[in-house]
Design an enzyme around this catalytic site. Structure first.
Site, PDB file in Angstrom:
ATOM      1  N   GLU A 164       0.986   3.265   7.304  1.00 34.84           N
ATOM      2  CA  GLU A 164       2.204   2.457   7.157  1.00 34.84           C
ATOM      3  C   GLU A 164       3.043   2.910   5.961  1.00 34.84           C
ATOM      4  O   GLU A 164       4.267   2.800   5.972  1.00 34.84           O
ATOM      5  CB  GLU A 164       1.869   0.976   7.006  1.00 34.84           C
ATOM      6  CG  GLU A 164       1.384   0.307   8.284  1.00 34.84           C
ATOM      7  CD  GLU A 164      -0.122   0.364   8.443  1.00 34.84           C
ATOM      8  OE1 GLU A 164      -0.793   1.072   7.646  1.00 34.84           O
ATOM      9  OE2 GLU A 164      -0.645  -0.297   9.373  1.00 34.84           O
ATOM     10  N   PHE A 174      -7.979 -14.228   9.251  1.00 34.31           N
ATOM     11  CA  PHE A 174      -8.187 -12.789   9.321  1.00 34.31           C
ATOM     12  C   PHE A 174      -6.839 -12.067   9.217  1.00 34.31           C
ATOM     13  O   PHE A 174      -5.900 -12.363   9.947  1.00 34.31           O
ATOM     14  CB  PHE A 174      -8.884 -12.424  10.641  1.00 34.31           C
ATOM     15  CG  PHE A 174      -9.081 -10.947  10.814  1.00 34.31           C
ATOM     16  CD1 PHE A 174      -9.907 -10.242   9.940  1.00 34.31           C
ATOM     17  CD2 PHE A 174      -8.430 -10.250  11.826  1.00 34.31           C
ATOM     18  CE1 PHE A 174     -10.076  -8.876  10.080  1.00 34.31           C
ATOM     19  CE2 PHE A 174      -8.602  -8.885  11.968  1.00 34.31           C
ATOM     20  CZ  PHE A 174      -9.424  -8.201  11.096  1.00 34.31           C
ATOM     21  N   GLN A 175      -6.761 -11.141   8.285  1.00 33.06           N
ATOM     22  CA  GLN A 175      -5.550 -10.351   8.032  1.00 33.06           C
ATOM     23  C   GLN A 175      -4.329 -11.199   7.716  1.00 33.06           C
ATOM     24  O   GLN A 175      -3.207 -10.814   8.020  1.00 33.06           O
ATOM     25  CB  GLN A 175      -5.282  -9.399   9.209  1.00 33.06           C
ATOM     26  CG  GLN A 175      -6.419  -8.401   9.375  1.00 33.06           C
ATOM     27  CD  GLN A 175      -6.071  -7.227  10.262  1.00 33.06           C
ATOM     28  OE1 GLN A 175      -5.277  -7.345  11.186  1.00 33.06           O
ATOM     29  NE2 GLN A 175      -6.688  -6.082   9.992  1.00 33.06           N
ATOM     30  N   LYS A 192       2.859 -14.619  14.756  1.00 31.58           N
ATOM     31  CA  LYS A 192       2.632 -14.229  16.143  1.00 31.58           C
ATOM     32  C   LYS A 192       3.168 -15.252  17.145  1.00 31.58           C
ATOM     33  O   LYS A 192       3.743 -14.887  18.172  1.00 31.58           O
ATOM     34  CB  LYS A 192       1.121 -14.067  16.340  1.00 31.58           C
ATOM     35  CG  LYS A 192       0.730 -13.428  17.640  1.00 31.58           C
ATOM     36  CD  LYS A 192      -0.766 -13.160  17.611  1.00 31.58           C
ATOM     37  CE  LYS A 192      -1.168 -12.291  18.778  1.00 31.58           C
ATOM     38  NZ  LYS A 192      -2.515 -11.748  18.589  1.00 31.58           N
ATOM     39  N   MET A 202       3.430  17.697 -14.206  1.00 28.95           N
ATOM     40  CA  MET A 202       4.306  16.912 -15.080  1.00 28.95           C
ATOM     41  C   MET A 202       3.499  16.187 -16.151  1.00 28.95           C
ATOM     42  O   MET A 202       3.882  16.123 -17.317  1.00 28.95           O
ATOM     43  CB  MET A 202       5.100  15.921 -14.239  1.00 28.95           C
ATOM     44  CG  MET A 202       6.137  15.149 -15.016  1.00 28.95           C
ATOM     45  SD  MET A 202       7.265  16.244 -15.874  1.00 28.95           S
ATOM     46  CE  MET A 202       8.646  16.215 -14.750  1.00 28.95           C
TER      47      MET A 202
END
Ligand SMILES: Cc1ncc(C[n+]2csc(CCOP(=O)(O)OP(=O)(O)O)c2C)c(N)n1
Ligand SMILES: [Mg+2]
Lengths: 189, 564
Positions: free
Chosen positions: B51, B113-114, B163, B471
């Site tokens: 993602e 969940f999630q 959802k 760097m």
């Protein structure tokens, strides 16, 4: 020069708006002295009154950063001299017959009110300018404060000007320059 | 027509002009994925490997095309994987629409969940965000999100959709995208004051930021510079606001800016700052910044004026409009002394650069590598960078003709930004895209090579492979007594074999000629190529304003570093 002032913020009456506003203050490192939220004359908006101190730079930044928040619809800077400010405080005192008379006369002088009275404790309500509350609290201290709670400041501008009559921020941006700084005398509204 | 929430989401995206989305499926966006399946002829879905890659792709899509990018992810880990991408977009004022699924309303707040409060998580890193718990609000919220993201100073907006809202049904009617919230127009007095400042100036310096790229004022800026003999400089984000070939253009100023640009800005008597925020990387020590000059600051964001650097005149307005009006009132003024001073600085810079070049250790100096890239690209080739020394070399030495052809994470400095952003830029423009990355940065998100292979995207990935986090190593060399604490990678990754394993082409280059050949070979392929471009670990990005320093402390050449 750091100075105390208040901001009246009209926000959309939605959940999560308060954390959006307070989160901005935290993130930008501004300290809030007090913050109150409540209903307004319109069900569309909640009003947040924030009291804090800062110099001209901090004030300008706070106003501008607040304006950038999407749910902030109207905004008014309330300088101490040009606004009325009130705070309410509840104090629960030890009820001691030896000091009762002194407590009662202080209540009278400060135009406070006894709102609960029991054998062991009594509760007092006092309203006024924050400085008056400070003074009352310091008078009460030696008599034994058991618990205390202050609402934080609510404030409004003096005169007939109303925040609800101000144009919404989104349209205001087009018309008015919302910049203020120490040497800039432009009216922010 | 009655539609499900998921269909309404996709319909509204199409209505807003979205043709591509970058995303990754999961449990709480299954219904949206079903709608994406249904509308696949109208909306192109790019499945990334992660993602984060999708969020950078949606960001790069905008940076390269000016079209708002969209990323979709599932709840919980899918949503938190967007965080770096959203923050990257926020700090570079990129309009990005992030849509996340969430657990059904009945499970919200139960540590389901999630379930993650992604609205809470992203509050400080979005321009605004929404939690949509009523199907009635869905279409209008998405429309409003686009409007907010695109208006004024752009920024990312996240929409979290449970959802059950995706499955609920509601009446849907298409409507045209809302116009942007109008930007304030400068008042006549403000324009007059700006013009007066410009007329007074004998040593004007036009300073372009990311805002200037978006404002479409390239021609006007160049005209103004011509009329008043101004020097032009920019921030990292302002690169491509005017073509690098403009003789008055001195390039990026600041911590690793061009010598001539940084010095000219310091010697100027007026800085005409357009769409910049005077970031600390650009100003160095603020107390000593621009001490010789007045500042005319024009920006659409009212919170930017006087935030970092006080302006002598600050105008909060639509840059384009203000600029056209300023131009009308400007009369030509020649400042020959300033012109020759600027020429002198430019010559000095070139001389220093060339003498320094001799001290480079590698067969392939960073500047030579970037020059090879210049020779192997077109005016409309997007060049994307990651973060580190290679980014600064690209910013310093790449040549650009067209706006939006340089993509780099400026504000957040996100290592791992590059490949995702290159995918977005490629998909958005359809042009071969060049990614200049470092071995460290590439390692962060190289999984997206799989995406480039899957969609056969012509991306040339040049890994400036110095074997170190260059760097950081540079700082350790200069300020930490060469204590190379955990900056030597010693990974033994073979990027050529890695390319093959992914199904991409690979090549190694250790000389300018080999790099040239590899770049040309890459151009002949339809898919991605990884070029392992081997450079020395002890190259420096110069000039450098040491941290907390100002222009007086500028280090221009290796000699001045007094190493050894
Ligand atoms: C995500 C992230 N983590 C850490 C850093 C700090 N950082 C800045 S530059 C750099 C080194 C980059 O190494 P590499 O990609 O190899 O580029 P080089 O400097 O060697 O060209 C690091 C670790 C960062 N900018 N971003
Ligand atoms: Mg490296």
């Amino acid at each position: 020069m750091s100075k105390k002032f208040s901001l009246a913020v009209y926000v959309d009456n939605h959940f999560g708006v308060l954390s959006r506003v307070t989160g901005m203050f935290t993130r930008r490192g501004f300290n809030i002295d007090s913050l109150t939220v409540g209903e307004t004359e319109s069900p569309k908006y909640s009003r947040i009154t924030i009291t804090l101190s800062g110099d001209g730079y901090a004030k300008e930044q706070m106003l501008n950063q607040l304006r950038k928040l999407y749910p902030v619809k109207k905004l008014e800077l309330l300088e101490t001299e040009e606004s009325v400010r009130r705070e309410l405080c509840l104090i629960k005192m030890k009820h001691d017959p030896k000091t009762r008379a002194d407590v009662m006369s202080a209540v009278e002088v400060f135009r406070a009110k006894v709102i609960d009275y029991g054998v062991e404790a009594l509760s007092i309500e006092v309203t006024g300018e924050p400085s008056k509350i400070d003074a009352f609290v310091s008078v009460m201290k030696p008599y034994g404060i058991l618990e205390m709670c202050r609402t934080g400041v609510v404030a409004m501008s003096r005169g007939s000007k109303c925040i609800k009559d101000k144009t919404d921020i989104s349209s205001e941006i087009e018309e008015e320059v919302p910049v203020i700084s120490e040497n800039d005398q432009r009216d922010i509204f | 027509m009655i539609k499900t929430g998921a269909q309404i989401i996709v319909e509204t995206l199409i209505e807003q002009g979205v043709t591509d989305v970058f995303s990754y499926p999961g449990g709480q966006v299954l219904h949206i994925y079903d709608a994406l399946y249904e509308y696949q002829d109208k909306i192109n879905h790019v499945l990334t490997a992660h993602e984060q890659g999708a969020s950078h792709a949606a960001d790069g899509y905008f940076r390269a095309t000016g079209k708002t990018g969209v990323v979709i992810s599932t709840s919980g880990p899918g949503a938190t994987n967007l965080v770096t991408g959203i923050a990257t977009a926020m700090l570079d004022s990129v309009p990005l629409i992030a849509i996340t699924g969430n657990v059904p309303c009945s499970l919200i707040g139960k540590d389901s969940f999630q379930e993650i409060d992604i609205v809470g998580v992203t509050m400080p890193i979005t321009k605004h965000n929404f939690f949509v718990n009523h199907i009635e609000d869905l279409a209008d919220t998405i429309r409003e999100a686009f409007r907010i993201a695109r208006s004024g100073r752009p920024g990312p907006v996240l929409i979290d959709i449970p959802k059950d809202v995706q499955t609920a049904k509601y009446e849907f009617e298409n409507c045209a995208p809302k116009p942007r919230i109008a930007m304030r127009k400068a008042r006549d007095e403000e324009i007059d004051r700006a013009v007066a400042l410009i007329k007074e100036s004998k040593r004007p310096y036009i300073y372009l930021g990311g805002g200037a790229v978006g404002a479409n004022i390239s021609t006007e800026v160049q005209d103004l510079a011509e009329k008043i003999d101004a020097a032009i400089g920019c921030t990292l984000m302002g690169i491509t606001a005017v073509p690098t070939s403009n003789p008055r253009f001195l390039g990026m100023q600041g911590m690793h800016g061009h010598y001539a640009s940084t010095i000219a800005q310091d010697e100027a008597d007026l800085i005409i700052a357009l769409g910049v925020r005077f970031s600390d990387r650009a100003t160095g020590n603020k107390a000593r910044y621009a001490k010789n000059s007045k500042i005319l600051h024009i920006d659409p964001d009212f919170a930017e004026i006087n935030k970092n650097i006080p302006a002598d005149e600050g105008i909060i307005c639509d840059l384009h409009d203000a600029f056209l009006r300023i131009m009308e009132k400007i009369t030509p003024a020649s400042n020959p002394e300033w012109v020759s001073r600027v020429k002198e600085l430019k010559a000095e810079e070139l001389a220093k650069l060339e003498s320094d070049e001799k001290l480079f250790k590698s067969q392939l100096s960073p500047r030579a590598a970037i020059c090879m890239i210049n020779q192997n690209k077109n005016a409309d080739t997007p060049v994307v960078t990651d973060v580190g020394q290679h980014q600064m070399w690209a910013a310093q030495f790449c040549e650009f003709e067209k706006k939006r052809t340089f993509l780099s994470s400026g504000g957040l400095g996100t290592m791992g930004f590059g490949l995702g952003a290159a995918i977005g830029a490629q998909v958005g423009t359809g042009k071969r895209t060049i990614l200049v990355t470092g071995d460290g940065s590439f390692g962060m998100n190289l999984n997206e090579v799989a995406t480039a292979v899957k969609y056969n995207l012509p991306i040339t990935i040049v890994v400036m492979n110095n074997g170190v986090l260059g760097m950081v190593r540079q700082w350790q060399t200069l300020f930490f007594n060469k204590h190379y604490s955990n900056t030597t990678l010693e990974r033994k990754t073979d990027f050529v074999k890695l390319a093959e394993a992914f199904g991409a082409a690979g090549a190694r280059a250790t000389t300018p000629e080999e790099l040239d050949a590899a770049l040309k070979a890459a151009q002949g392929r339809s898919g991605p190529t990884i070029i392992d471009c081997v450079i020395d670990k002890d190259e420096f990005v110069l000039p450098m304003l040491p941290p907390g320093g100002s222009v007086d402390d500028i280090i221009v050449t290796k000699e001045e570093l007094n190493l050894e």
